[in-house]
Motif scaffolding. Structure first.
Motif, PDB file in Angstrom:
ATOM      1  N   THR A  48     -13.325  -1.709  -2.156  1.00  0.00           N
ATOM      2  CA  THR A  48     -12.876  -1.417  -0.802  1.00  0.00           C
ATOM      3  C   THR A  48     -12.220  -2.645  -0.169  1.00  0.00           C
ATOM      4  O   THR A  48     -11.137  -2.555   0.417  1.00  0.00           O
ATOM      5  N   VAL A  49     -12.893  -3.794  -0.314  1.00  0.00           N
ATOM      6  CA  VAL A  49     -12.357  -5.021   0.283  1.00  0.00           C
ATOM      7  C   VAL A  49     -11.035  -5.410  -0.384  1.00  0.00           C
ATOM      8  O   VAL A  49     -10.042  -5.703   0.294  1.00  0.00           O
ATOM      9  N   VAL A  50     -11.020  -5.379  -1.720  1.00  0.00           N
ATOM     10  CA  VAL A  50      -9.796  -5.738  -2.434  1.00  0.00           C
ATOM     11  C   VAL A  50      -8.650  -4.819  -2.007  1.00  0.00           C
ATOM     12  O   VAL A  50      -7.550  -5.277  -1.681  1.00  0.00           O
ATOM     13  N   GLY A  51      -8.923  -3.536  -1.986  1.00  0.00           N
ATOM     14  CA  GLY A  51      -7.887  -2.571  -1.614  1.00  0.00           C
ATOM     15  C   GLY A  51      -7.375  -2.814  -0.206  1.00  0.00           C
ATOM     16  O   GLY A  51      -6.170  -2.794   0.051  1.00  0.00           O
ATOM     17  N   GLN A  52      -8.298  -3.076   0.723  1.00  0.00           N
ATOM     18  CA  GLN A  52      -7.895  -3.272   2.112  1.00  0.00           C
ATOM     19  C   GLN A  52      -7.090  -4.566   2.276  1.00  0.00           C
ATOM     20  O   GLN A  52      -6.081  -4.603   2.974  1.00  0.00           O
ATOM     21  N   VAL A  53      -7.523  -5.637   1.604  1.00  0.00           N
ATOM     22  CA  VAL A  53      -6.777  -6.908   1.652  1.00  0.00           C
ATOM     23  C   VAL A  53      -5.372  -6.680   1.099  1.00  0.00           C
ATOM     24  O   VAL A  53      -4.377  -7.139   1.666  1.00  0.00           O
ATOM     25  N   TYR A  54      -5.315  -5.933  -0.002  1.00  0.00           N
ATOM     26  CA  TYR A  54      -4.032  -5.656  -0.635  1.00  0.00           C
ATOM     27  C   TYR A  54      -3.091  -4.902   0.309  1.00  0.00           C
ATOM     28  O   TYR A  54      -1.896  -5.157   0.353  1.00  0.00           O
ATOM     29  N   ILE A  55      -3.665  -4.005   1.100  1.00  0.00           N
ATOM     30  CA  ILE A  55      -2.834  -3.211   2.019  1.00  0.00           C
ATOM     31  C   ILE A  55      -2.261  -4.083   3.140  1.00  0.00           C
ATOM     32  O   ILE A  55      -1.078  -3.995   3.480  1.00  0.00           O
ATOM     33  N   TRP A  93      -5.902  -2.978  11.585  1.00  0.00           N
ATOM     34  CA  TRP A  93      -5.713  -2.041  10.497  1.00  0.00           C
ATOM     35  C   TRP A  93      -6.970  -1.911   9.642  1.00  0.00           C
ATOM     36  O   TRP A  93      -7.333  -0.824   9.192  1.00  0.00           O
ATOM     37  N   SER A  94      -7.659  -3.027   9.409  1.00  0.00           N
ATOM     38  CA  SER A  94      -8.816  -3.009   8.517  1.00  0.00           C
ATOM     39  C   SER A  94     -10.031  -2.361   9.162  1.00  0.00           C
ATOM     40  O   SER A  94     -10.814  -1.698   8.495  1.00  0.00           O
ATOM     41  N   VAL A  95     -10.220  -2.558  10.467  1.00  0.00           N
ATOM     42  CA  VAL A  95     -11.347  -1.906  11.133  1.00  0.00           C
ATOM     43  C   VAL A  95     -11.158  -0.386  11.054  1.00  0.00           C
ATOM     44  O   VAL A  95     -12.101   0.355  10.812  1.00  0.00           O
ATOM     45  N   GLY A  96      -9.921   0.027  11.231  1.00  0.00           N
ATOM     46  CA  GLY A  96      -9.640   1.459  11.165  1.00  0.00           C
ATOM     47  C   GLY A  96      -9.279   1.921   9.761  1.00  0.00           C
ATOM     48  O   GLY A  96      -8.608   2.936   9.595  1.00  0.00           O
ATOM     49  N   ALA A  97      -9.722   1.167   8.746  1.00  0.00           N
ATOM     50  CA  ALA A  97      -9.331   1.473   7.366  1.00  0.00           C
ATOM     51  C   ALA A  97      -9.702   2.904   6.993  1.00  0.00           C
ATOM     52  O   ALA A  97     -10.761   3.406   7.374  1.00  0.00           O
ATOM     53  N   TYR A  98      -8.826   3.544   6.239  1.00  0.00           N
ATOM     54  CA  TYR A  98      -9.107   4.901   5.780  1.00  0.00           C
ATOM     55  C   TYR A  98      -8.857   5.027   4.275  1.00  0.00           C
ATOM     56  O   TYR A  98      -9.746   5.388   3.507  1.00  0.00           O
ATOM     57  N   ALA A  99      -7.634   4.643   3.869  1.00  0.00           N
ATOM     58  CA  ALA A  99      -7.239   4.848   2.470  1.00  0.00           C
ATOM     59  C   ALA A  99      -8.113   4.053   1.506  1.00  0.00           C
ATOM     60  O   ALA A  99      -8.657   4.615   0.543  1.00  0.00           O
ATOM     61  N   ALA A 100      -8.269   2.736   1.765  1.00  0.00           N
ATOM     62  CA  ALA A 100      -9.005   1.904   0.816  1.00  0.00           C
ATOM     63  C   ALA A 100     -10.460   2.344   0.659  1.00  0.00           C
ATOM     64  O   ALA A 100     -10.914   2.558  -0.464  1.00  0.00           O
ATOM     65  N   PRO A 153       5.635  -3.983  -2.723  1.00  0.00           N
ATOM     66  CA  PRO A 153       4.551  -2.993  -2.569  1.00  0.00           C
ATOM     67  C   PRO A 153       4.745  -2.102  -1.342  1.00  0.00           C
ATOM     68  O   PRO A 153       4.250  -0.972  -1.320  1.00  0.00           O
ATOM     69  N   LEU A 154       5.486  -2.609  -0.335  1.00  0.00           N
ATOM     70  CA  LEU A 154       5.693  -1.797   0.867  1.00  0.00           C
ATOM     71  C   LEU A 154       6.571  -0.582   0.584  1.00  0.00           C
ATOM     72  O   LEU A 154       6.620   0.356   1.369  1.00  0.00           O
ATOM     73  N   LEU A 155       7.286  -0.634  -0.539  1.00  0.00           N
ATOM     74  CA  LEU A 155       8.175   0.472  -0.869  1.00  0.00           C
ATOM     75  C   LEU A 155       7.432   1.609  -1.574  1.00  0.00           C
ATOM     76  O   LEU A 155       7.990   2.653  -1.848  1.00  0.00           O
ATOM     77  N   THR A 156       6.150   1.349  -1.905  1.00  0.00           N
ATOM     78  CA  THR A 156       5.380   2.363  -2.623  1.00  0.00           C
ATOM     79  C   THR A 156       4.421   3.062  -1.660  1.00  0.00           C
ATOM     80  O   THR A 156       3.987   2.469  -0.689  1.00  0.00           O
ATOM     81  N   THR A 157       4.080   4.292  -1.948  1.00  0.00           N
ATOM     82  CA  THR A 157       3.141   5.023  -1.103  1.00  0.00           C
ATOM     83  C   THR A 157       1.787   4.334  -1.116  1.00  0.00           C
ATOM     84  O   THR A 157       1.289   3.930  -2.167  1.00  0.00           O
ATOM     85  N   LEU A 158       1.218   4.226   0.070  1.00  0.00           N
ATOM     86  CA  LEU A 158      -0.076   3.574   0.238  1.00  0.00           C
ATOM     87  C   LEU A 158      -1.130   4.146  -0.703  1.00  0.00           C
ATOM     88  O   LEU A 158      -1.849   3.417  -1.379  1.00  0.00           O
ATOM     89  N   VAL A 159      -1.175   5.483  -0.785  1.00  0.00           N
ATOM     90  CA  VAL A 159      -2.214   6.137  -1.576  1.00  0.00           C
ATOM     91  C   VAL A 159      -2.090   5.787  -3.058  1.00  0.00           C
ATOM     92  O   VAL A 159      -3.063   5.457  -3.721  1.00  0.00           O
ATOM     93  N   VAL A 160      -0.843   5.802  -3.541  1.00  0.00           N
ATOM     94  CA  VAL A 160      -0.616   5.530  -4.961  1.00  0.00           C
ATOM     95  C   VAL A 160      -1.012   4.105  -5.310  1.00  0.00           C
ATOM     96  O   VAL A 160      -1.728   3.849  -6.273  1.00  0.00           O
ATOM     97  N   LYS A 161      -0.547   3.157  -4.484  1.00  0.00           N
ATOM     98  CA  LYS A 161      -0.818   1.759  -4.858  1.00  0.00           C
ATOM     99  C   LYS A 161      -2.282   1.401  -4.655  1.00  0.00           C
ATOM    100  O   LYS A 161      -2.812   0.526  -5.326  1.00  0.00           O
TER     101      LYS A 161
END
Lengths: 368, 299
Positions: B167-174, B231-238, B123-131
């Motif tokens: 939001t939580v799922v996405g952030q955990v995933y990141i 990273w999670s406190v400053g979450a933006y994408a998720a 997953p690290l090889l994929t763009t954050l926004v896409v995944k």
């Protein structure tokens, strides 16, 4: 305290058979050494005894109850690991008290018992140290105390002394013996070091290729090896290939020494033409210097040769003698080492002291 | 070979001697930090002291007014509280999952180990926004998860995303891969004998895990916690992709201040206050986690 019985015990890893239908019993309170070269399956056997490996066949009885499939935390065995495996994030005292904590012994009592056990191994003053600050010998003592603290029925030792230097190892061998006498627990000790096995053991089981070759008291195993493997493994000896010759009036054999020698084998044990291996133990050889020009006065239990090499090995000296192109060695203590290179010597022996093997099994010689 | 060793030895000596050569060696790094961290940081500090204007942008000046605006605002307070809540929840979930996952990867061997590690790196090889967006069709009211739940007999569709769950799922995933790798790298130094010894001494499987594996993994857990939390406190994408307006984090709010409202002083002041808060919390977390290694636990 408990006796241990392994019957038909087998461990296979795919196509590889590490332990092959092994039968062994250890008496209550006995100190048994499992001795063998590396890769012979001795550690695997020990780990199956401790429940750290699951046998693929056969069973394990400890103290008369079946324990084959019991997990390690449910059997009354305790293992001292080769790496000692002390818990790095716990103090020495916490390490020793760990087993008691798992048994639900309350805090004060387990600390007290752990301290007592540390005193037994003379590590009392290190109770509050970090295991990482200890030397190898000290770690070894703590590992021993940790295993003994839970008063196991059987203590399993997986080459715990092999990472120590020679002097410390010898000292620990004696201490292990004393501790064994003190706690009267059954010990199963795995080692590849013959000297260690002879020093420690009440009885020795010699393993080769996943099977037990021979079990017995150290003296008995040494004096009366039943197979060529045991004879080779227990000590340095001269092994000479021979072929059984005439079998009337005592068996004789032609050897690489050119001269036929007499063998301590009964006539019905071998037939003419059999390939044999004869062991000439260095301690059984009598050697005397002979006149350089004397003709070879060889007979069926004496040969003449020339000293080719002299090796100083600390307290003893090893001499290599070439007899008809074959090299044979014997040893003398340093004070008694009065041979030199190129000396002509006559090597003789008592025929009954030779050990004769055919196809790996002993067919004669030694103590009957 | 020996030339190389000699060169390395010389380099080591220079660095130890702290003479001009070691300064020379540090220069590229220092220049980079200066250009891309220190200077922008100072610009941010300066900006936060300017005065805001009603027409957007700022009027040059020296005032702490922007800080007052941030600290006095109820909306910003709610945004900060939510950011920290998301940080704590996502971190706890991610680190717990990562601990077990890393342990499984440590215990596995051969192909299984490769698969476990590869699937965490992939997953690290994929763009954050896409995944992150990929979770939307899975968690949406008419998404795959709802279809499955309906088929299993659940009465009505639930909006997992956009919303808090998404939001939580996405952030955990990141943050999960980083948490796994932090813990795994520490676990690989653990001697398996130690776990066997614990079991041999009477510890059941779960007990040996908590008594021996967790203390061994603690430095890795500390790193995983700090990374995930920061990273999670400053979450933006998720939250912006998988949340609703209720899931607004301070990072989104600062983005809004800077890019939409052009209120640079308040945006800058908000950034600096959060930076200070994050620094304090991260230091406290590290101290808490590494302090407990020292043996406060009972015998």
């Amino acid at each position: 305290m408990a006796e241990v019985t392994l019957s038909d015990l087998t461990k296979e890893y795919g196509d590889l058979t590490a332990v092959d239908a092994l039968d062994l019993s250890v008496d209550d309170g006995e100190l048994l050494c499992l001795l063998g070269p590396s890769g012979c399956g001795k550690s695997t056997t020990l780990r199956m005894l401790g429940g750290l490996e699951t046998p693929t066949g056969g069973d394990v009885h400890i103290g008369g109850t079946e324990a084959t499939d019991l997990p390690p935390y449910e059997r009354e065995t305790s293992m001292v690991f080769q790496s000692w495996a002390l818990f790095p994030h716990k103090s020495v005292l916490e390490n020793v008290a760990f087993g008691l904590k798992m048994d639900g012994v309350d805090g004060d009592e387990r600390r007290e018992r752990a301290r007592e056990m540390l005193d037994v191994v003379e590590m009392g003053e290190f109770a509050d140290h970090d295991p990482e600050d200890l030397s190898g010998g000290q770690k070894q003592r703590v590992a021993l105390a940790r295993s003994l603290a839970i008063e196991p029925d059987v203590l399993l030792l997986d080459e715990p002394l092999s990472n120590l230097d020679k002097r410390l190892r010898e000292q620990m061998q004696l201490e292990l013996r004393n501790i064994h006498d003190e706690v009267e627990t059954t010990f199963v000790h795995v080692t590849h070091d013959q000297n260690e096995a002879f020093t420690l053991a009440d009885s020795i089981a010699i393993m080769n290729d996943g099977e037990i070759e021979q079990v017995g008291e150290p003296r008995e195993v040494y004096d009366d090896p039943t197979s060529l493997f045991v004879e080779e493994f227990l000590g340095d000896t001269n092994l000479v290939a021979a072929e059984a010759a005439a079998t009337d009036g005592g068996v004789r054999a032609s050897t690489e020494f050119d001269t036929e020698i007499a063998l301590p084998v009964s006539e019905d044990a071998v037939s003419a033409g059999d390939a044999l291996t004869v062991s000439f133990r260095p301690e059984d050889l009598d050697v005397e210097r002979v006149d350089e020009n004397a003709g070879a006065a060889d007979d069926a239990s004496a040969l003449t040769g020339t000293v080719t090499d002299v090796l100083y090995r600390g307290s003893s000296v090893r001499f290599y003698v070439e007899i008809a192109g074959e090299s044979v060695f014997f040893e003398r203590s340093v004070g008694n080492a009065d041979f030199d290179t190129d000396d002509r010597v006559r090597v003789s022996w008592n025929t009954d002291d030779l050990l004769v093997f055919a196809g790996g099994d002993r067919v004669g010689g030694g103590t009957p | 070979m020996s030339d190389e060793n000699a060169a390395l030895a010389w380099l080591g000596e220079r660095i130890k001697a702290r003479d001009s050569t070691s300064v020379f060696l540090l220069a590229p790094l220092a220049a980079f930090e200066l250009a891309f961290f220190v200077v922008p940081f100072l610009i941010l500090v300066r900006m936060s002291l300017n005065e805001g204007t009603s027409s957007g942008s700022y009027a040059p000046g020296w005032t702490l007014g922007a800080y007052g605006d941030v600290l006095g605002s109820d909306i910003y307070r709610q945004v900060v509280v939510f950011s920290f809540e998301l940080g704590v929840v996502a971190t706890v979930i991610a680190v717990l999952l990562a601990l077990f996952y890393a342990y499984a990867a440590y215990r596995a061997d051969g192909v299984r180990k490769s698969i476990l590690l590869f699937s965490v790196i992939l997953p690290l090889l994929t763009t954050l926004v896409v995944k992150t967006y990929a979770w939307l069709p899975l968690l949406a009211p008419n998404g795959v998860l709802n279809d499955v739940l309906l088929a299993l007999g659940m009465g009505h569709r639930i909006q997992f995303a956009p919303g808090l769950v998404g939001t939580v799922v996405g952030q955990v995933y990141i943050v999960f891969p980083y948490a796994v790798l932090s813990i795994y790298s520490v676990l690989t130094t653990m001697d398996w004998d130690v776990v066997e010894a614990a079991r041999d001494l009477g510890a059941s499987r779960p007990r040996s895990f908590f008594e021996v594996v967790v203390p061994e993994a603690l430095p890795g857990i500390a790193v995983a916690t700090v990374v995930s939390f920061a990273w999670s406190v400053g979450a933006y994408a998720a939250p912006s992709q998988l949340g609703t307006g209720e899931q607004t984090t301070f990072a989104m709010e600062i983005g809004n201040l800077m890019l939409t409202q052009f209120d640079y002083p308040v945006g800058a002041a908000f950034s600096l206050l959060m930076l200070a808060a994050m620094l304090a919390v991260s230091l406290a977390v590290i101290r808490l986690l590494t302090g407990s290694i020292g043996g406060v636990e009972s015998v």
